[in-house]
Design a protein around this motif. Sequence first.
Motif, PDB file in Angstrom:
ATOM      1  N   LEU A 242       0.817  -1.211   0.000  1.00 42.50           N
ATOM      2  CA  LEU A 242       0.000   0.000   0.000  1.00 42.50           C
ATOM      3  C   LEU A 242       0.852   1.263   0.000  1.00 42.50           C
ATOM      4  O   LEU A 242       0.626   2.185  -0.791  1.00 42.50           O
ATOM      5  CB  LEU A 242      -0.938  -0.012   1.207  1.00 42.50           C
ATOM      6  CG  LEU A 242      -2.025   1.062   1.243  1.00 42.50           C
ATOM      7  CD1 LEU A 242      -2.879   1.009  -0.010  1.00 42.50           C
ATOM      8  CD2 LEU A 242      -2.901   0.893   2.472  1.00 42.50           C
ATOM      9  N   PHE A 243       1.858   1.327   0.877  1.00 41.50           N
ATOM     10  CA  PHE A 243       2.653   2.556   0.963  1.00 41.50           C
ATOM     11  C   PHE A 243       3.390   2.879  -0.340  1.00 41.50           C
ATOM     12  O   PHE A 243       3.311   4.015  -0.823  1.00 41.50           O
ATOM     13  CB  PHE A 243       3.645   2.475   2.122  1.00 41.50           C
ATOM     14  CG  PHE A 243       4.505   3.709   2.245  1.00 41.50           C
ATOM     15  CD1 PHE A 243       3.995   4.868   2.802  1.00 41.50           C
ATOM     16  CD2 PHE A 243       5.818   3.715   1.776  1.00 41.50           C
ATOM     17  CE1 PHE A 243       4.767   6.013   2.901  1.00 41.50           C
ATOM     18  CE2 PHE A 243       6.600   4.850   1.867  1.00 41.50           C
ATOM     19  CZ  PHE A 243       6.072   6.005   2.435  1.00 41.50           C
ATOM     20  N   PRO A 244       4.123   1.909  -0.943  1.00 43.07           N
ATOM     21  CA  PRO A 244       4.796   2.268  -2.202  1.00 43.07           C
ATOM     22  C   PRO A 244       3.831   2.683  -3.308  1.00 43.07           C
ATOM     23  O   PRO A 244       4.145   3.563  -4.116  1.00 43.07           O
ATOM     24  CB  PRO A 244       5.565   0.988  -2.581  1.00 43.07           C
ATOM     25  CG  PRO A 244       5.034  -0.091  -1.708  1.00 43.07           C
ATOM     26  CD  PRO A 244       4.496   0.554  -0.497  1.00 43.07           C
ATOM     27  N   LYS A 245       2.645   2.093  -3.345  1.00 43.81           N
ATOM     28  CA  LYS A 245       1.663   2.481  -4.355  1.00 43.81           C
ATOM     29  C   LYS A 245       1.185   3.916  -4.130  1.00 43.81           C
ATOM     30  O   LYS A 245       1.079   4.710  -5.064  1.00 43.81           O
ATOM     31  CB  LYS A 245       0.464   1.524  -4.337  1.00 43.81           C
ATOM     32  CG  LYS A 245       0.745   0.166  -4.948  1.00 43.81           C
ATOM     33  CD  LYS A 245      -0.510  -0.695  -4.953  1.00 43.81           C
ATOM     34  CE  LYS A 245      -0.246  -2.059  -5.590  1.00 43.81           C
ATOM     35  NZ  LYS A 245      -1.459  -2.913  -5.584  1.00 43.81           N
ATOM     36  N   GLY A 268      -0.787  13.820   3.848  1.00 42.44           N
ATOM     37  CA  GLY A 268      -0.526  13.114   5.098  1.00 42.44           C
ATOM     38  C   GLY A 268      -1.158  11.737   5.017  1.00 42.44           C
ATOM     39  O   GLY A 268      -2.314  11.605   4.609  1.00 42.44           O
ATOM     40  N   LEU A 269      -0.407  10.700   5.380  1.00 44.60           N
ATOM     41  CA  LEU A 269      -0.881   9.318   5.228  1.00 44.60           C
ATOM     42  C   LEU A 269      -0.926   8.609   6.575  1.00 44.60           C
ATOM     43  O   LEU A 269       0.052   8.607   7.315  1.00 44.60           O
ATOM     44  CB  LEU A 269       0.037   8.550   4.269  1.00 44.60           C
ATOM     45  CG  LEU A 269      -0.281   7.064   4.050  1.00 44.60           C
ATOM     46  CD1 LEU A 269      -1.646   6.897   3.382  1.00 44.60           C
ATOM     47  CD2 LEU A 269       0.808   6.405   3.203  1.00 44.60           C
ATOM     48  N   GLY A 270      -2.080   7.995   6.888  1.00 42.76           N
ATOM     49  CA  GLY A 270      -2.213   7.175   8.079  1.00 42.76           C
ATOM     50  C   GLY A 270      -1.908   5.719   7.767  1.00 42.76           C
ATOM     51  O   GLY A 270      -1.934   5.293   6.614  1.00 42.76           O
ATOM     52  N   SER A 271      -1.630   4.931   8.784  1.00 44.63           N
ATOM     53  CA  SER A 271      -1.302   3.518   8.573  1.00 44.63           C
ATOM     54  C   SER A 271      -2.551   2.736   8.189  1.00 44.63           C
ATOM     55  O   SER A 271      -3.667   3.115   8.523  1.00 44.63           O
ATOM     56  CB  SER A 271      -0.689   2.934   9.846  1.00 44.63           C
ATOM     57  OG  SER A 271      -1.588   3.085  10.930  1.00 44.63           O
ATOM     58  N   PRO A 272      -2.386   1.616   7.455  1.00 45.31           N
ATOM     59  CA  PRO A 272      -3.543   0.814   7.040  1.00 45.31           C
ATOM     60  C   PRO A 272      -4.219   0.129   8.224  1.00 45.31           C
ATOM     61  O   PRO A 272      -3.545  -0.325   9.153  1.00 45.31           O
ATOM     62  CB  PRO A 272      -2.937  -0.209   6.072  1.00 45.31           C
ATOM     63  CG  PRO A 272      -1.486  -0.258   6.388  1.00 45.31           C
ATOM     64  CD  PRO A 272      -1.120   1.090   6.909  1.00 45.31           C
TER      65      PRO A 272
END
Length: 542
Positions: A242-245, A268-272
């Motif tokens: 998910l993160f690299p995408k 800003g990105l939260g964890s899955p």
Amino acid sequence: MPSLLIVDDEGIFRKGIQVMIAEMQGDWVVIAEAKDGIEALEKIEQQQPDLIITDIKMPRMDGIQLQYIIKERYPQISCVVMSGYNDFQYARESLRLGAKDYLMKPFEREELYQLLGKLQEEYGQGKQVERKRAVEDRQVQTQVRQQVLAGLLNGSIHHAEPELLENVGIRFPHPYISCLIAKLDRESVTDERFYQMDPSLFSTYMQQFIQESINSTLLGHVFIMNDNEVVALINEADAESLFPKIERLTDQIRKEIRGLSNFTITFGLGSPVKDLESISRSYKEAGLALLYRLVIGGDRLLSSETVAGMKMERTEWQSADWNSLNQSVQEGNLAEVELQVREFVTSVCTKWKDPEIIHQQICKMLLHFYELAVNLTVVKMWLQDTDVKHVLLDVYSYSSSKELIERCQKLLGDLTVCISNRQKKFVASPIELVVRYVEERFAEPITLNMMAEIVYLSPSYLSSLFKSKQGQSFIDFLTEKRIEKAKQMLLYSDEKIQVISDSTGFSNIRHFNRVFKSLTNRTPSEFRDGHYSEVHTLRKDH
């Protein structure tokens, strides 16, 4: 009669098209003209035309930005774009946005007539009524959908309400959901440009752009949370990928928006997370990560990994003082907090000669304690009528170490008092409460974060305090209690092992078998069979 709006920055061209249409044997009526996208939006709001003919290259707001906003706010309005030969790539982008057609400048009168004649056939009375009804239905659907998505972010909608999501077209077929927040970098837009436009137009443009970009590679729902915040809930089958995408996606979006519209945005990105109830946690993490834009700048993707890296950098050069200050705040030792704040700020000002770096280090420290306040649910009590963004911006206004010391002492002193007041509610110690909770509810889903919220401590502090008091980690203690209960059920009941696994709080039987064997050197079946064998032997001997 179908109505039309002409948008072009050249007045002579607007008048020329208007004359052509007036001389056309058809029903089209030009109700207004505009010199750029901003003026066009004002005319659209007032007069609601059926069709817009717009140039692509214009000052302030170009035709591409205009189409993004029309698609979101006025989906019933059709567009035709005009472009020069060298602008065909923009015309192609317009067609992708749903433009009915495009006219290559300079175009002939007959070419315009042929296009308008074709479009006129689509505007019969029956279609107009049908289109109006569809627009009204879509507006209601959009409002409900917005409320449902906002409910997911604040944690008021959970997994027991799948039909609510389905009714508004929200689906999460994959197991992992991650929250992505996009915000305009205000410094990338001139004051003249920003104040000439409705600020919400930037969010509308971003929302449309991000949704279309996500649709090409991922599954996600994008919506406007407020005038300066666009939120995407991205759904993916594999948490590791998910993160690299998302990193590749946000790099592409930032590059294209910078090129097309000449402003920048920060993500800003939260964890899955794996369930609807936890989406609010991912949203909170994304917001916390985004705050670090004030420290390291914008036009980038900020995630929990980014924040963790900055925290690691912080602890490498000031770990002893940092841990001590953190502990004093949570223990309610106000005098010690004030002393340690003075030492910390003085150390920062001595170590770093660059004022920008000094302010950055102070902001990192304050962001850490803001996260602590969030975890302990005392933010409102602590900051009262302001918010952390204004606090951080305020820090940058101080130019002396004395001012910084006094401001930080006041902030962390207030936080210390808030935490102390909350903890006074407890008669028993926090560790006694945690132990009692586990012993009574070991079969329920229990996490360290959950326990930390209950006893108003941060997870990291509770973890170290628990180990020092109990002689083992919280996870080991919880696991031990569950295995003890499982042993009793294996020895004194005939329940199936699957039932025992479920009854003692394990997520699945495979995990239960693995943990049980690691602690007893026997599988649950071997443990039960061995007991029966021992009992049988004793009876035989007697």
